[in-house]
Design an enzyme around this catalytic site. Sequence first.
Site, PDB file in Angstrom:
ATOM      1  N   CYS A  20       0.835  -1.208   0.000  1.00 18.83           N
ATOM      2  CA  CYS A  20       0.000   0.000   0.000  1.00 18.83           C
ATOM      3  C   CYS A  20       0.865   1.252   0.000  1.00 18.83           C
ATOM      4  CB  CYS A  20      -0.938  -0.022   1.207  1.00 18.83           C
ATOM      5  SG  CYS A  20      -1.976   1.443   1.323  1.00 18.83           S
ATOM      6  N   CYS A  63      -0.401   4.121   2.158  1.00 23.59           N
ATOM      7  CA  CYS A  63      -0.173   3.935   3.603  1.00 23.59           C
ATOM      8  C   CYS A  63       1.294   4.171   3.944  1.00 23.59           C
ATOM      9  CB  CYS A  63      -0.517   2.510   4.046  1.00 23.59           C
ATOM     10  SG  CYS A  63      -1.988   1.826   3.312  1.00 23.59           S
ATOM     11  N   ASP A  64       2.193   3.636   3.145  1.00 15.81           N
ATOM     12  CA  ASP A  64       3.594   3.547   3.575  1.00 15.81           C
ATOM     13  C   ASP A  64       4.591   4.369   2.759  1.00 15.81           C
ATOM     14  OD1 ASP A  64       2.798   1.749   5.566  1.00 15.81           O
ATOM     15  OD2 ASP A  64       2.905   0.046   4.198  1.00 15.81           O
TER      16      ASP A  64
END
Length: 319
Positions: A140, A143-144
């Site tokens: 992701c 997200c990261d």
Amino acid sequence: MELELEMEKVQVLIIGSGPAGYTAAIYASRAGLKPVLYQGGQPGGQLTITNDVENYPGYPDGVIGPQMMMDFQKQAERFGTDIRYGLVTATDFSSYPLKATVDEKHEIEAEAVIISTGASAKWLGLPSEEKFNGKGVSACAVCDGFFFKGQDVVIVGAGDTAAEEATYLSKLANKVYMLVRRDEMRASKIMQHRVKNTANIEILWNTDTVEIEGNDTVESVRVKNNQTGEERVLEAQGFFVAIGHKPNTDIFKGQLDLDESGYIKTIPGSSKTNIEGVFATGDAQDHIYRQAVTAAGSGCMGALDAERFLAAKEVELVD
Ligand code: NDP
């Protein structure tokens, strides 16, 4: 043994324990619907394999994924949700009340069902991918990606997700290597155009991942051209896998309307499915946004839709 086969009657059955399931549980239990929630095979869902979550509102200092899911669970328990460890292995929505089987033995009859079974990221299947999961390997970018500011990263995949995530990463990372296994991309023309015209994205065509290398975290990625056999080592600190997701909806096949990828179809602007009393929330019905906060929002919709459905049913009975 006979006891286990006995039918249990519940008002609201929630299947799944990610942000969507727990949010549905918080709303349904506060509404007095006494929900029973089955956690499934991965209690807490996809966020339990993420490290820091920094984009969920309300956590100004960020929070680690597993902690966040424990917080969600505690909040649902606080209002009396009956949270159980177990996997719903079959459902039967052909008649009302709705039916579900847990762990192939426990039968449940529910007045409303909220599906929050989520989706699972597809992985390449390399041992090193598992070893470095959360230590440089992620599925992701949204997200990261932030953790790789100014560094070099690799992304695998050639669909719309990979193209979108490569573009997203290019704004944070110093350099993005995009590994495409064929000599063309599946992504839409406009997405491809964007990727090809971004200066710090280098597309490596006909390229497979051989191994992700490093000590504690990712330091480099060994890749191979599948036409020439030539290997190359890319210095990179991040490795993103964007080869698609699979919604966890196999048990609903033939009962609920699914799209061609298996995502549950809902009536736009609601969590309603084609079956009365069955509501779908979170990633099991969303292949576009796939965020914890959007899943939580749709879990809330599921509970409110279930509450309205049950209230209308009660009126029907009185009439
Ligand atoms: P897709 O299934 O469309 O694409 C997966 C990609 O990963 C393909 O290019 C495939 O390669 C590649 N791939 C699969 N397995 C491997 C492997 N083992 N090694 C290397 N590469 C591999 O998934 P997406 O998540 O990209 O998209 C899913 C759906 O969501 C699509 O319908 C897409 O259009 C949609 N979407 C739309 C967006 C938007 O409109 N903004 C954003 C994101 C997704 P190959 O082509 O060779 O099979």
